[in-house]
Design a protein around this motif. Structure first.
Motif, PDB file in Angstrom:
ATOM      1  N   ALA A 144       0.817  -1.208   0.000  1.00 39.46           N
ATOM      2  CA  ALA A 144       0.000   0.000   0.000  1.00 39.46           C
ATOM      3  C   ALA A 144       0.853   1.262   0.000  1.00 39.46           C
ATOM      4  O   ALA A 144       0.386   2.330  -0.400  1.00 39.46           O
ATOM      5  N   ASP A 145       2.096   1.163   0.456  1.00 47.08           N
ATOM      6  CA  ASP A 145       2.974   2.335   0.524  1.00 47.08           C
ATOM      7  C   ASP A 145       4.412   1.911   0.238  1.00 47.08           C
ATOM      8  O   ASP A 145       5.299   2.028   1.092  1.00 47.08           O
ATOM      9  N   PRO A 146       4.687   1.431  -0.979  1.00 45.62           N
ATOM     10  CA  PRO A 146       6.032   0.923  -1.278  1.00 45.62           C
ATOM     11  C   PRO A 146       7.117   1.989  -1.176  1.00 45.62           C
ATOM     12  O   PRO A 146       8.256   1.678  -0.841  1.00 45.62           O
ATOM     13  N   ALA A 147       6.779   3.259  -1.462  1.00 47.95           N
ATOM     14  CA  ALA A 147       7.782   4.318  -1.393  1.00 47.95           C
ATOM     15  C   ALA A 147       8.329   4.466   0.021  1.00 47.95           C
ATOM     16  O   ALA A 147       9.533   4.683   0.215  1.00 47.95           O
ATOM     17  N   ARG A 148       7.463   4.354   1.001  1.00 49.85           N
ATOM     18  CA  ARG A 148       7.916   4.467   2.389  1.00 49.85           C
ATOM     19  C   ARG A 148       8.742   3.251   2.791  1.00 49.85           C
ATOM     20  O   ARG A 148       9.770   3.361   3.471  1.00 49.85           O
ATOM     21  N   TRP A 149       8.316   2.066   2.349  1.00 49.89           N
ATOM     22  CA  TRP A 149       9.049   0.848   2.680  1.00 49.89           C
ATOM     23  C   TRP A 149      10.386   0.762   1.949  1.00 49.89           C
ATOM     24  O   TRP A 149      11.273   0.000   2.349  1.00 49.89           O
ATOM     25  N   ALA A 150      10.575   1.560   0.907  1.00 54.19           N
ATOM     26  CA  ALA A 150      11.873   1.584   0.237  1.00 54.19           C
ATOM     27  C   ALA A 150      12.976   2.084   1.157  1.00 54.19           C
ATOM     28  O   ALA A 150      14.168   1.881   0.890  1.00 54.19           O
ATOM     29  N   SER A 151      12.593   2.741   2.264  1.00 50.98           N
ATOM     30  CA  SER A 151      13.576   3.179   3.258  1.00 50.98           C
ATOM     31  C   SER A 151      14.323   2.019   3.896  1.00 50.98           C
ATOM     32  O   SER A 151      15.347   2.231   4.566  1.00 50.98           O
ATOM     33  N   LEU A 152      13.842   0.803   3.716  1.00 50.98           N
ATOM     34  CA  LEU A 152      14.561  -0.359   4.240  1.00 50.98           C
ATOM     35  C   LEU A 152      16.016  -0.351   3.781  1.00 50.98           C
ATOM     36  O   LEU A 152      16.919  -0.766   4.515  1.00 50.98           O
ATOM     37  N   GLY A 153      16.252   0.122   2.561  1.00 56.49           N
ATOM     38  CA  GLY A 153      17.606   0.149   2.025  1.00 56.49           C
ATOM     39  C   GLY A 153      18.530   1.057   2.806  1.00 56.49           C
ATOM     40  O   GLY A 153      19.747   0.846   2.841  1.00 56.49           O
ATOM     41  N   VAL A 154      17.971   2.084   3.440  1.00 56.61           N
ATOM     42  CA  VAL A 154      18.766   3.010   4.252  1.00 56.61           C
ATOM     43  C   VAL A 154      18.998   2.425   5.639  1.00 56.61           C
ATOM     44  O   VAL A 154      20.115   2.459   6.169  1.00 56.61           O
ATOM     45  N   TYR A 155      17.971   1.845   6.224  1.00 55.78           N
ATOM     46  CA  TYR A 155      18.064   1.364   7.601  1.00 55.78           C
ATOM     47  C   TYR A 155      18.891   0.083   7.731  1.00 55.78           C
ATOM     48  O   TYR A 155      19.551  -0.132   8.757  1.00 55.78           O
ATOM     49  N   THR A 156      18.857  -0.762   6.728  1.00 56.71           N
ATOM     50  CA  THR A 156      19.532  -2.057   6.863  1.00 56.71           C
ATOM     51  C   THR A 156      21.046  -1.911   6.907  1.00 56.71           C
ATOM     52  O   THR A 156      21.736  -2.729   7.512  1.00 56.71           O
ATOM     53  N   ILE A 157      21.591  -0.846   6.297  1.00 56.74           N
ATOM     54  CA  ILE A 157      23.047  -0.653   6.313  1.00 56.74           C
ATOM     55  C   ILE A 157      23.556  -0.436   7.739  1.00 56.74           C
ATOM     56  O   ILE A 157      24.411  -1.199   8.218  1.00 56.74           O
ATOM     57  N   PRO A 158      23.076   0.570   8.487  1.00 56.15           N
ATOM     58  CA  PRO A 158      23.560   0.691   9.874  1.00 56.15           C
ATOM     59  C   PRO A 158      23.154  -0.481  10.751  1.00 56.15           C
ATOM     60  O   PRO A 158      23.877  -0.822  11.700  1.00 56.15           O
ATOM     61  N   TYR A 159      22.036  -1.109  10.450  1.00 57.87           N
ATOM     62  CA  TYR A 159      21.629  -2.301  11.205  1.00 57.87           C
ATOM     63  C   TYR A 159      22.718  -3.369  11.107  1.00 57.87           C
ATOM     64  O   TYR A 159      23.061  -4.024  12.106  1.00 57.87           O
ATOM     65  N   GLY A 160      23.299  -3.519   9.916  1.00 56.13           N
ATOM     66  CA  GLY A 160      24.390  -4.467   9.750  1.00 56.13           C
ATOM     67  C   GLY A 160      25.574  -4.125  10.635  1.00 56.13           C
ATOM     68  O   GLY A 160      26.227  -5.012  11.205  1.00 56.13           O
ATOM     69  N   GLY A 161      25.881  -2.837  10.761  1.00 54.52           N
ATOM     70  CA  GLY A 161      26.981  -2.418  11.620  1.00 54.52           C
ATOM     71  C   GLY A 161      26.683  -2.650  13.092  1.00 54.52           C
ATOM     72  O   GLY A 161      27.572  -3.041  13.863  1.00 54.52           O
ATOM     73  N   LEU A 162      25.450  -2.418  13.493  1.00 58.05           N
ATOM     74  CA  LEU A 162      25.077  -2.625  14.891  1.00 58.05           C
ATOM     75  C   LEU A 162      25.091  -4.113  15.245  1.00 58.05           C
ATOM     76  O   LEU A 162      25.489  -4.501  16.353  1.00 58.05           O
ATOM     77  N   LEU A 163      24.694  -4.949  14.304  1.00 61.43           N
ATOM     78  CA  LEU A 163      24.804  -6.394  14.516  1.00 61.43           C
ATOM     79  C   LEU A 163      26.263  -6.817  14.606  1.00 61.43           C
ATOM     80  O   LEU A 163      26.642  -7.638  15.449  1.00 61.43           O
TER      81      LEU A 163
END
Length: 362
Positions: A144-163
């Protein structure tokens, strides 16, 4: 199908007809619904960042899509499923040190370049060919809102560093580069993971205020002066206790001294994760003191992108409501306006600002 093509570094992207992607074994074809345009995309396309793309190429690092075709090795994906397409592609013939390419964006070494020649084109197109293991089902609300969910690409990068740094609930984290696009995402993800306190240094007073307004007292802002010793003291004081982990996400233009000032606030037995671009454009080396690392038993590690499992973890954090996408300031552009999108991204690269291309949209 139509796609935005980079014909040469320094040339504008050209929207034109290109052949539809044909999947090989172990691949999926998706209709691209939304893909984020990184704030530094213009630097990549101009050649300033010297990314190892080989024009002509359809750029674009991953995005939200809808499955169009699946291969025989896909047992659960179905045509029509909303999915997240991870751009971090790994070679399948070396489990220990696989070659890596960021599909449609960058690569590492000659092996990564070979992989990039096979999976050459990225998400700035109506359709994209993706390895099966890089396709992750999304909850129904994402469609219903793919543009907002496209932010996953931004969040997953630092998430990898925090993991990679082993961030645990209740710990104090310092985010070096907290007022940037990726740094602000790191603040949000760390809090979603249960960080007790996040130290957010930066020079942009408005951006620091935005972080504290959004997240409250768990974020401790520090306005930097550019003087290394004074900044280190200010960051340490803001923590009001030991800093367990530091993650650096500063861009290439930042000085190594800023990274060092942040890193050396970490406690004895603390962890430092380097994910930024400092040094990519030349300049002084980081030069962390050997005796300080050794005598304080500090762990320093680099992390490029994230493990495959991080995609699922990030989707779960968003689906569970631990990380809210509602506050994102999203501006969408159709494929024909890709040049405008690149310019907008460059001018709006602050915290929680997303420039999104919608290749299959109106």
């Amino acid at each position: 199908m139509r796609a935005a093509v980079l014909t040469a570094f320094g040339a504008p992207l050209t929207v034109r007809e290109v052949p539809d992607p044909e999947p090989d074994g172990g691949e999926v074809v998706v209709e691209v619904l939304a893909t984020c345009v990184p704030p530094y995309a213009g630097e990549v396309f101009s050649g300033r960042r010297k990314y190892p793309l080989e024009p002509p190429v359809v750029p674009g690092p991953g995005g939200v899509g809808r499955v169009v075709r699946v291969g025989p090795d896909a047992t659960r994906l179905r045509v029509g499923d909303p999915v997240w397409c991870d751009s971090t592609v790994r070679s399948r013939d070396d489990a220990l040190t696989p070659d890596i390419t960021l599909q449609g964006w960058s690569s590492r070494g000659e092996g990564g370049a070979r992989l990039a020649r096979h999976l050459h084109d990225g998400a700035f197109a109506e359709r994209m060919r993706v390895p099966t293991e890089n396709v992750f089902p999304l909850p129904a609300e994402a469609e219903a809102d793919p543009a907002r969910w496209a932010s996953l690409g931004v969040y997953t990068i630092p998430y990898g560093g925090l993991l990679a740094g082993g961030l645990e609930a209740g710990e104090t984290l310092l985010v070096s580069g907290a007022t940037g696009n990726l740094g602000s995402a790191a603040v949000a993800v760390a809090l979603a993971m249960g960080a007790g306190r996040v130290i957010a240094p930066g020079r942009n007073r408005a951006a620091l205020g935005l972080l504290t307004d959004r997240f409250g007292p768990r974020v401790r802002p520090v306005e930097l002066s550019g003087e290394e010793e004074a900044d280190r003291a200010a960051m340490s004081a803001a923590a009001d206790g030991p800093i367990d982990m530091v993650i650096d996400l500063l861009p290439p233009a930042a000085p190594a001294s800023a990274v060092r000032a942040a890193a050396m606030t970490v406690r004895e037995y603390g962890r430092v994760v380097l994910m930024g671009g400092v040094g990519m454009l030349g300049g002084a080396d980081l030069a962390l003191p050997y005796p300080w690392i050794m005598r304080n038993s500090v762990t320093v590690r680099g992390q490029w992108m994230y493990p495959r499992s991080a995609n699922l973890g990030m989707i779960r954090l968003v689906a569970a409501g631990a990380l809210a996408l509602d506050p994102e300031r999203v501006r969408t552009f159709p494929l024909d306006a890709v040049t405008d999108a690149v310019g907008h991204a460059a001018a709006h690269g602050g915290p929680f600002e997303r420039t999104v291309l919608t290749p299959s949209g109106p």
